[in-house]
Motif scaffolding. Structure first.
Motif, PDB file in Angstrom:
ATOM      1  N   ILE A   1     -62.419   1.451 -55.512  1.00  0.00           N
ATOM      2  CA  ILE A   1     -63.567   0.763 -54.911  1.00  0.00           C
ATOM      3  C   ILE A   1     -64.866   1.243 -55.542  1.00  0.00           C
ATOM      4  CG2 ILE A   1     -64.914   0.506 -52.777  1.00  0.00           C
ATOM      5  CD1 ILE A   1     -62.126   0.545 -51.322  1.00  0.00           C
TER       6      ILE A   1
ATOM      7  N   LEU B   1     -65.097  -0.273 -59.076  1.00  0.00           N
ATOM      8  CA  LEU B   1     -65.351  -1.712 -59.097  1.00  0.00           C
ATOM      9  C   LEU B   1     -66.758  -2.047 -58.606  1.00  0.00           C
ATOM     10  CD1 LEU B   1     -61.934  -3.109 -57.833  1.00  0.00           C
ATOM     11  CD2 LEU B   1     -62.802  -3.103 -60.171  1.00  0.00           C
ATOM     12  N   VAL B   2     -67.186  -1.425 -57.520  1.00  0.00           N
ATOM     13  CA  VAL B   2     -68.511  -1.705 -56.964  1.00  0.00           C
ATOM     14  C   VAL B   2     -69.604  -1.345 -57.964  1.00  0.00           C
ATOM     15  CG1 VAL B   2     -70.168  -0.911 -55.204  1.00  0.00           C
ATOM     16  CG2 VAL B   2     -67.852  -1.571 -54.539  1.00  0.00           C
TER      17      VAL B   2
ATOM     18  N   TRP C   1     -64.981  -7.014 -58.602  1.00  0.00           N
ATOM     19  CA  TRP C   1     -65.086  -6.767 -57.163  1.00  0.00           C
ATOM     20  C   TRP C   1     -65.327  -8.084 -56.430  1.00  0.00           C
ATOM     21  CZ3 TRP C   1     -63.981  -3.320 -53.608  1.00  0.00           C
ATOM     22  CH2 TRP C   1     -64.606  -3.382 -52.366  1.00  0.00           C
TER      23      TRP C   1
END
Length: 120
Positions: free
Chosen positions: A81, A84-85, A92
């Motif tokens: 996460i 990706l963020v 995302w």
């Protein structure tokens, strides 16, 4: 016999740990590998066995706040996460459209998502 039936019917306490030793860093550092997993999750490409397991598990993990995840799965999810963020917001967003079209999980996990922004 009844004991066996109860054991089979009882939900597992955690997801399988069969894939817990996957090198998440290696996947995140390789555009080719990462794109392969994302394509699998989006239904755009073939899935490796571990990708297939992730695709089958992801909706339940999102819905139930990863309560069945092992410790390694939780830390791996946090790492993915964060990556990706911060580094692949395009991927995302594609995953969010597929797995959270009504923005339910984005809202539920807003504090966690905001906390990882800028901490890649």
């Amino acid at each position: 016999m009844a004991c066996v039936a109860v054991t089979w019917a009882r939900p597992e306490s955690t997801y399988t740990d069969k894939w817990d030793n996957i090198n998440v860093d290696e996947i995140l550092e390789s555009n080719r590998l990462l794109k392969g997993y994302v394509d699998c999750l989006l239904g755009k490409g073939r899935c490796t066995p571990d990708g297939k397991a992730l695709k089958e598990t992801l909706p339940d993990a999102l819905e139930h706040e990863c309560v069945k995840c092992t410790g390694k799965q939780k830390s791996g999810a946090d790492k993915v996460i964060r990556h990706l963020v911060n580094k692949r917001p395009d991927l995302w967003k594609e995953l969010a459209v597929k797995y959270d079209p009504n923005n339910i999980y984005q809202a539920r996990y807003k504090d966690k998502i905001d906390a990882v922004k800028g901490s890649a």
